[in-house]
Design a protein around this motif. Structure first.
Motif, PDB file in Angstrom:
ATOM      1  N   TRP A   1       0.841  -1.206   0.000  1.00  0.00           N
ATOM      2  CA  TRP A   1       0.000   0.000   0.000  1.00  0.00           C
ATOM      3  C   TRP A   1       0.875   1.255   0.000  1.00  0.00           C
ATOM      4  O   TRP A   1       0.561   2.244  -0.670  1.00  0.00           O
ATOM      5  N   GLY A   2       1.951   1.222   0.761  1.00  0.00           N
ATOM      6  CA  GLY A   2       2.872   2.356   0.776  1.00  0.00           C
ATOM      7  C   GLY A   2       3.511   2.584  -0.578  1.00  0.00           C
ATOM      8  O   GLY A   2       3.655   3.727  -1.040  1.00  0.00           O
ATOM      9  N   LEU A   3       3.895   1.474  -1.232  1.00  0.00           N
ATOM     10  CA  LEU A   3       4.529   1.593  -2.554  1.00  0.00           C
ATOM     11  C   LEU A   3       3.535   2.122  -3.585  1.00  0.00           C
ATOM     12  O   LEU A   3       3.877   2.968  -4.420  1.00  0.00           O
ATOM     13  N   ILE A   4       2.286   1.632  -3.521  1.00  0.00           N
ATOM     14  CA  ILE A   4       1.256   2.122  -4.452  1.00  0.00           C
ATOM     15  C   ILE A   4       1.011   3.614  -4.228  1.00  0.00           C
ATOM     16  O   ILE A   4       0.897   4.398  -5.180  1.00  0.00           O
ATOM     17  N   LEU A   5       0.943   4.025  -2.960  1.00  0.00           N
ATOM     18  CA  LEU A   5       0.720   5.444  -2.659  1.00  0.00           C
ATOM     19  C   LEU A   5       1.905   6.297  -3.126  1.00  0.00           C
ATOM     20  O   LEU A   5       1.720   7.405  -3.650  1.00  0.00           O
ATOM     21  N   ALA A   6       3.119   5.788  -2.967  1.00  0.00           N
ATOM     22  CA  ALA A   6       4.304   6.539  -3.405  1.00  0.00           C
ATOM     23  C   ALA A   6       4.304   6.728  -4.918  1.00  0.00           C
ATOM     24  O   ALA A   6       4.559   7.831  -5.422  1.00  0.00           O
ATOM     25  N   TYR A   7       4.000   5.672  -5.653  1.00  0.00           N
ATOM     26  CA  TYR A   7       3.948   5.786  -7.114  1.00  0.00           C
ATOM     27  C   TYR A   7       2.822   6.723  -7.550  1.00  0.00           C
ATOM     28  O   TYR A   7       2.962   7.476  -8.513  1.00  0.00           O
ATOM     29  N   THR A   8       1.689   6.662  -6.838  1.00  0.00           N
ATOM     30  CA  THR A   8       0.575   7.547  -7.175  1.00  0.00           C
ATOM     31  C   THR A   8       0.960   9.009  -6.950  1.00  0.00           C
ATOM     32  O   THR A   8       0.625   9.884  -7.756  1.00  0.00           O
ATOM     33  N   THR A   9       1.660   9.282  -5.866  1.00  0.00           N
ATOM     34  CA  THR A   9       2.125  10.641  -5.593  1.00  0.00           C
ATOM     35  C   THR A   9       3.012  11.148  -6.719  1.00  0.00           C
ATOM     36  O   THR A   9       2.948  12.322  -7.108  1.00  0.00           O
ATOM     37  N   PHE A  10       3.789  10.249  -7.275  1.00  0.00           N
ATOM     38  CA  PHE A  10       4.721  10.620  -8.331  1.00  0.00           C
ATOM     39  C   PHE A  10       4.014  10.777  -9.682  1.00  0.00           C
ATOM     40  O   PHE A  10       4.349  11.657 -10.475  1.00  0.00           O
ATOM     41  N   ASN A  11       3.004   9.950  -9.953  1.00  0.00           N
ATOM     42  CA  ASN A  11       2.361   9.924 -11.278  1.00  0.00           C
ATOM     43  C   ASN A  11       1.146  10.834 -11.399  1.00  0.00           C
ATOM     44  O   ASN A  11       0.775  11.222 -12.509  1.00  0.00           O
ATOM     45  N   LEU A  12       0.499  11.163 -10.287  1.00  0.00           N
ATOM     46  CA  LEU A  12      -0.763  11.897 -10.361  1.00  0.00           C
ATOM     47  C   LEU A  12      -0.630  13.271 -11.035  1.00  0.00           C
ATOM     48  O   LEU A  12      -1.469  13.615 -11.887  1.00  0.00           O
ATOM     49  N   PRO A  13       0.362  14.108 -10.707  1.00  0.00           N
ATOM     50  CA  PRO A  13       0.469  15.392 -11.420  1.00  0.00           C
ATOM     51  C   PRO A  13       0.633  15.217 -12.922  1.00  0.00           C
ATOM     52  O   PRO A  13       0.043  15.966 -13.711  1.00  0.00           O
ATOM     53  N   PHE A  14       1.408  14.230 -13.309  1.00  0.00           N
ATOM     54  CA  PHE A  14       1.601  13.950 -14.730  1.00  0.00           C
ATOM     55  C   PHE A  14       0.276  13.512 -15.368  1.00  0.00           C
ATOM     56  O   PHE A  14      -0.046  13.896 -16.504  1.00  0.00           O
ATOM     57  N   ALA A  15      -0.501  12.712 -14.644  1.00  0.00           N
ATOM     58  CA  ALA A  15      -1.797  12.249 -15.164  1.00  0.00           C
ATOM     59  C   ALA A  15      -2.740  13.426 -15.384  1.00  0.00           C
ATOM     60  O   ALA A  15      -3.410  13.514 -16.422  1.00  0.00           O
ATOM     61  N   ILE A  16      -2.802  14.341 -14.423  1.00  0.00           N
ATOM     62  CA  ILE A  16      -3.693  15.498 -14.568  1.00  0.00           C
ATOM     63  C   ILE A  16      -3.273  16.345 -15.764  1.00  0.00           C
ATOM     64  O   ILE A  16      -4.100  16.798 -16.563  1.00  0.00           O
ATOM     65  N   TRP A  17      -1.986  16.546 -15.900  1.00  0.00           N
ATOM     66  CA  TRP A  17      -1.454  17.375 -16.987  1.00  0.00           C
ATOM     67  C   TRP A  17      -1.778  16.770 -18.354  1.00  0.00           C
ATOM     68  O   TRP A  17      -2.234  17.461 -19.274  1.00  0.00           O
TER      69      TRP A  17
END
Length: 292
Positions: free
Chosen positions: A157-173
């Motif tokens: 869960w921590g790893l999924i959250l870390a990757y999401t933190t990294f990818n989410l701004p790129f996804a929105i953009w």
């Protein structure tokens, strides 16, 4: 109907440029494929056969590279003795989980930014993508402290959250550009007929599905190839393939055969995925490139 013979004149400079481009592409293909080919063949060799290198200038000795009895003992060592089956599943779950969360959250945020107008919208949009510009190592220490206080270090869960933190701004953009490309009149017509905003949002999802699918694959690739987050946030109970492969290199022993086999196990799924969806990937990535 009479046929027309069209003779296209090409200047010498243009022909030379064409040959140069073809030569460059051939060299680039060799440069990218050769290491993978050597890795795959070496993973099927005994250690002595893998290090049997011909003398410099002895071109006939290249045949030695293909003179070997194939063995799968390195792959058996990975999955029987070194627990790589668990690490493989950790990589799959972390990559797919973070990609799905990033795309769902990114699509809703991108839709909201695309369809609403408010003061400071452009500043907010730039701030979101600016968080992606910071090097990962610059935010790793505070992220680790936060994750440790939440007892997420060493968990999937921590790893999924870390990757999401990294990818989410790129996804929105990226996804905002796809929604901008869909005419707003489609949703207006549905809302005039009584549809809610959420129903109108769901109705245009098929129109941006190629873009969302392409970005989903990119998120999987980012997470699958990551080493830094996996080695720090995932250390312990959420070890992934890149981290497990690195641990095959020890000061007293380097398991070259197993390293080559682990490289194939790590590389092959992403290569197959890219080949299967290459047509849709190109379509999705170019979807928001042209606006009318």
């Amino acid at each position: 109907m009479a046929s027309k013979d069209v003779v296209e004149y090409q200047s010498p400079a243009r022909r030379v440029a064409g040959v140069a481009v073809v030569a460059f592409l051939v060299l680039y293909l060799i440069w990218t494929i050769l290491p993978i080919f050597v890795m795959f063949v070496s993973s099927l060799k005994d250690l002595l056969e893998a290090f049997r290198i011909p003398a410099v200038g002895d071109w006939s000795g290249i045949a030695l590279f293909f003179d070997f009895a194939p063995t799968f003992k390195h792959y058996a060592n990975l999955f029987v003795n070194l627990n790589f089956g668990v690490y493989f599943m950790n990589s799959v779950l972390a990559a797919l989980g973070s990609a799905l969360v990033s795309v769902v959250l990114g699509a809703t945020c991108a839709y909201a930014l695309s369809r609403t107008e408010f003061r400071g919208k452009n500043d907010l949009f730039f701030w979101i993508i600016s968080t992606r510009m910071a090097p990962v190592v610059a935010v790793m220490v505070p992220l680790y402290a936060i994750f440790r206080s939440l007892e997420l270090v060493g968990s999937l869960w921590g790893l999924i959250l870390a990757y999401t933190t990294f990818n989410l701004p790129f996804a929105i953009w990226i996804l905002k550009g796809f929604f901008d490309n869909v005419p707003y009149a489609i949703e207006e017509a549905q809302m005039v007929d009584g549809a809610t905003r959420m129903q109108a949002f769901r109705s245009i999802l098929p129109l941006v599905a190629p873009g969302i699918g392409a970005f989903l694959v990119l998120c999987v690739l980012f997470a699958w190839n990551d080493f830094l987050f996996a080695s720090i946030i995932g250390s312990g109970g959420a070890k992934t393939l890149p981290v497990a492969t690195k641990e095959l290199v020890q000061p007293q022993n380097i398991q070259w055969g197993s390293i080559m086999a682990a490289g194939v196990v790590t590389t092959l799924p992403m290569m197959l995925l890219g080949l299967l969806i290459r047509r849709y990937l190109v379509t999705g990535l170019t979807m928001g490139a042209v606006r009318e």
